[in-house]
Write an enzyme that holds these catalytic residues in place. Structure first.
Site, PDB file in Angstrom:
ATOM      1  N   THR A  33       1.163  -4.989   4.270  1.00 44.60           N
ATOM      2  CA  THR A  33       1.003  -5.335   5.679  1.00 44.60           C
ATOM      3  C   THR A  33       0.369  -6.709   5.901  1.00 44.60           C
ATOM      4  O   THR A  33       0.571  -7.313   6.955  1.00 44.60           O
ATOM      5  CB  THR A  33       0.144  -4.280   6.401  1.00 44.60           C
TER       6      THR A  33
ATOM      7  N   THR B 170       0.816  -1.222   0.000  1.00 50.35           N
ATOM      8  CA  THR B 170       0.000   0.000   0.000  1.00 50.35           C
ATOM      9  C   THR B 170       0.845   1.265   0.000  1.00 50.35           C
ATOM     10  O   THR B 170       0.447   2.284  -0.564  1.00 50.35           O
ATOM     11  CB  THR B 170      -0.919  -0.001   1.241  1.00 50.35           C
TER      12      THR B 170
END
Length: 669
Positions: free
Chosen positions: A197, A21
């Site tokens: 993540t 991200t």
């Protein structure tokens, strides 16, 4: 583009950008990665790239230096304005970066009508599965951190994967690729891995095992909100990871998120929407970043083996995780244990409990008897497995191995790593699953209760320290006995003033002030007895890795422990001092006690450089065996020494420099 010599006050960090991200942009279908967006965005922000540091003026980072540069009196040539966009790539200093895959975007990867990016690097294949390119570098402004050695800038390059991966697509081959790229670029001072993540804790756990005998800092980080958004956590996470990597040597694979640095094999992702996405429930953070940067040096692992760093390049894919649930059938268990499966992580209830059905226990025992490695961990995020309950003991009787307080991600990747070691038997794999290899589990608490420090004990210890100083400073064997008492004034005056007595903490602080001087003096004189006295239990063979926060060795506030304490003037460690003086016995003891071979002093030099410069061949051999390498800053001075040795036909010096990894002219005699 031009390459540059590394200044003494500069660290070099390689950022391996795998995806995630952090570097995404908003597309028609949500967040999507965009090649080179991250690099160009960081270049435009002066906190991540200060063009004033790129040799554009002298005395960089100072008020006068900026005034000279801004008035045109600094470098004598026109220079791009700080943060200016559109600066030609050819003006950016470069760093040589290697990869196991081609660097950049091949034409086949471009979409129809898309042109080759202007910042596309020129990639060259130099060996089988080894490619290299000179990547434009960025450099941070000069800054100082607590416990550091003065102001320092961080120069870094970004090795961007093509294609960029969503972390949900990460596989074993990708973990091995990251480990390989760290090995290929081990001349850098530290490494930051940008990663999505979702599976970051799996990757950080896997890398902690794949990176064997690691001597440099490796940090994984990412973001919940991409850098392209006005409100994001990407800036803090990347800046924090880059700062720690550039200023401290924490020789572990770590994970940095939300102002906290964790041991990489101790974390799990607990939230998909909080900025504090990760937690380490069974082990305290290594670093907390606030106004100050507080490093918990007590818990940082230190390498104590005399082995060079290497990346292990295989993991067994034949492992799985099975989470127990009420009503689980033996058919489900048997399905998990079918060939080619070799290992299973069993997530049990509570402290290691499982249903006590005979069919289930039979299935587990049959699997273990066939050579299957079954490791029990707890489904609870916090806590460990034990045999406190009968339902837990039956698992052990069936052959299941307790996994202590390992996370599911760590237990799975550790099992995969150990099963890939063909030289290990099944019994050895089972034994090693319960032993901390990289601080991934907490050792069983000792039944012995440590004695509390007292004032008398500390005074006695200080007397020993001062006696050692006298011993090192006087050649005579008839040394005076030094005696210290807490009462330095007569009793009448003491009673009238009613002062506080000298506390044990004050005595311990005095001792802590004296020890760094003593350990440097002992290293300089090659006094093994005094050096062992300073290093304490670690010098006697105990592990330098602390795996329980209840264990608090002395001098935990010193970066890397007393064995790595720095002289305030020169910034040299005891290893620097011993290497400079050719004290091979002290060098060996220091290395086995956790001395960091990659530390640089205030002049930018390593212990290996000083040993080679002085011609201490045995010390050089020992340091190289322990993984020492010359820094980029050492290289220029080493080149000059080689030229002088070549002119003088000093073959011994040439051989020493060659052992350090330097290229020697072929025509030497």
């Amino acid at each position: 583009m031009e390459s540059i010599v590394q200044p003494a006050n500069e660290s070099r960090v390689l950022i391996i950008y795998t995806g995630g991200t952090i570097g995404m942009l908003v597309g028609q279908q949500g967040y999507v990665p965009e090649p080179y967006f991250l690099t160009e965005t960081l270049r435009s922000q002066t906190r991540f790239h200060d063009p004033l540091q790129d040799s554009l003026f002298s005395n960089a980072g100072s008020v006068q230096g900026f005034r000279d540069w801004s008035s045109g009196n600094g470098s004598g040539r026109s220079s791009p304005q700080p943060g200016a966009a559109g600066t030609p790539v050819s003006l950016h200093p470069t760093l040589l970066v290697r990869s196991s895959r081609p660097i950049g975007q091949p034409p086949s990867a471009l979409s129809p009508g898309q042109q080759i990016p202007r910042n596309q690097p020129r990639c060259v294949q130099v060996a089988d599965n080894v490619y290299e390119a000179r990547l434009p570098s960025l450099v941070t402004p000069l800054s100082a951190v607590p416990g550091g050695t003065g102001s320092k800038s961080i120069r870094y390059a970004i090795l961007e994967w093509n294609p960029l991966l969503d972390s949900s697509n990460m596989e074993i081959d990708d973990w091995i690729r990251i480990a390989t790229e760290i090995e290929l670029n081990y001349t850098f001072d530290a490494f930051v891995v940008l990663h999505g993540t979702d599976t970051m804790s799996y990757t950080s756990s896997a890398l902690s095992f794949l990176l064997e005998d690691l001597g440099k800092t490796v940090i994984l980080t990412g973001a919940q909100i991409p850098l392209s958004q006005l409100r994001n956590d990407a800036v803090d996470n990347l800046m924090g990871a880059l700062t720690i990597a550039g200023h401290y040597i924490i020789p572990e694979c770590c994970l940095y998120f939300n102002h906290t640095l964790y041991r990489g094999n101790r974390v799990s992702k607990l939230s998909s929407y909080d900025l504090s996405a990760f937690n380490s429930p069974n082990f305290p953070p290594l670093v907390n970043v606030g106004i100050d940067i507080n490093v918990n040096w007590n818990d940082v692992i230190r390498q104590t083996s005399l082995r060079r760093f290497r990346a292990h390049k295989y993991m067994s894919p034949h492992v799985a995780t099975l989470r127990l649930f009420p009503g689980i059938t033996d058919a489900t268990i048997k399905a998990f244990f079918m060939p080619p499966m070799r290992g299973v992580v069993l997530e049990t209830f509570g402290a290691g409990n499982a249903p006590q059905r005979a069919d289930m226990m039979k299935a587990l025992k049959e699997a273990c008897d066939r050579g299957m490695v079954v490791v029990a961990i707890s489904q609870c995020a916090k806590g460990t497995v034990s045999d406190a309950y009968e339902t837990g003991r039956t698992l052990l009787q069936a052959g299941v191995v307790p996994g202590c307080d390992m996370t599911p991600e760590c237990a799975l990747t550790k099992l995969s790593y150990l099963l890939s070691k063909t030289e290990l038997s099944v019994k050895e794999v089972r034994d090693m699953m319960g032993i901390p290899l990289r601080g991934e589990l907490t050792r069983a608490a000792s039944s012995a209760v440590p004695s509390q420090p007292t004032l008398d004990n500390n005074l006695d210890s200080i007397q020993h320290v001062l006696s050692r100083f006298v011993r090192l400073s006087r050649p005579s064997s008839a040394l005076p006995q030094i005696t210290i008492t807490p009462e330095t004034v007569d009793s009448a005056a003491q009673d009238s003033a009613a002062p506080w007595t000298w506390t044990a903490a004050e005595a311990a602080n005095t001792e802590a002030v004296l020890f760094p001087f003593l350990v440097h003096l002992a290293a300089a004189k090659d006094d093994i007895e005094s050096l062992s006295f300073c290093l304490g239990p670690i010098a006697e063979g105990e592990s330098a890795a602390v795996t329980s926060s209840s264990e608090t060795p002395k001098f935990g506030n010193i970066a890397g422990g007393i064995v790595n304490c720095l002289d305030q003037g020169s910034g040299r460690s005891p290893l620097h001092v011993a290497a400079l003086n050719g004290n091979s016995r002290s060098v060996n003891l220091l290395l086995r006690s956790g001395a960091l071979v990659h530390l640089r002093d205030t002049l930018g030099h390593t212990a290996l450089y000083y040993a080679a410069r002085q011609g201490h061949e045995i010390v050089v051999d020992t340091l190289v065996q322990a993984g020492a390498t010359l820094s980029n800053y050492d290289g220029g001075f080493a080149d000059l020494a080689i030229k002088n040795a070549f002119r003088a036909q000093d073959t011994k010096s040439l051989c020493i420099w060659e052992n350090c990894g330097m290229k020697i002219p072929n025509s030497r005699t």
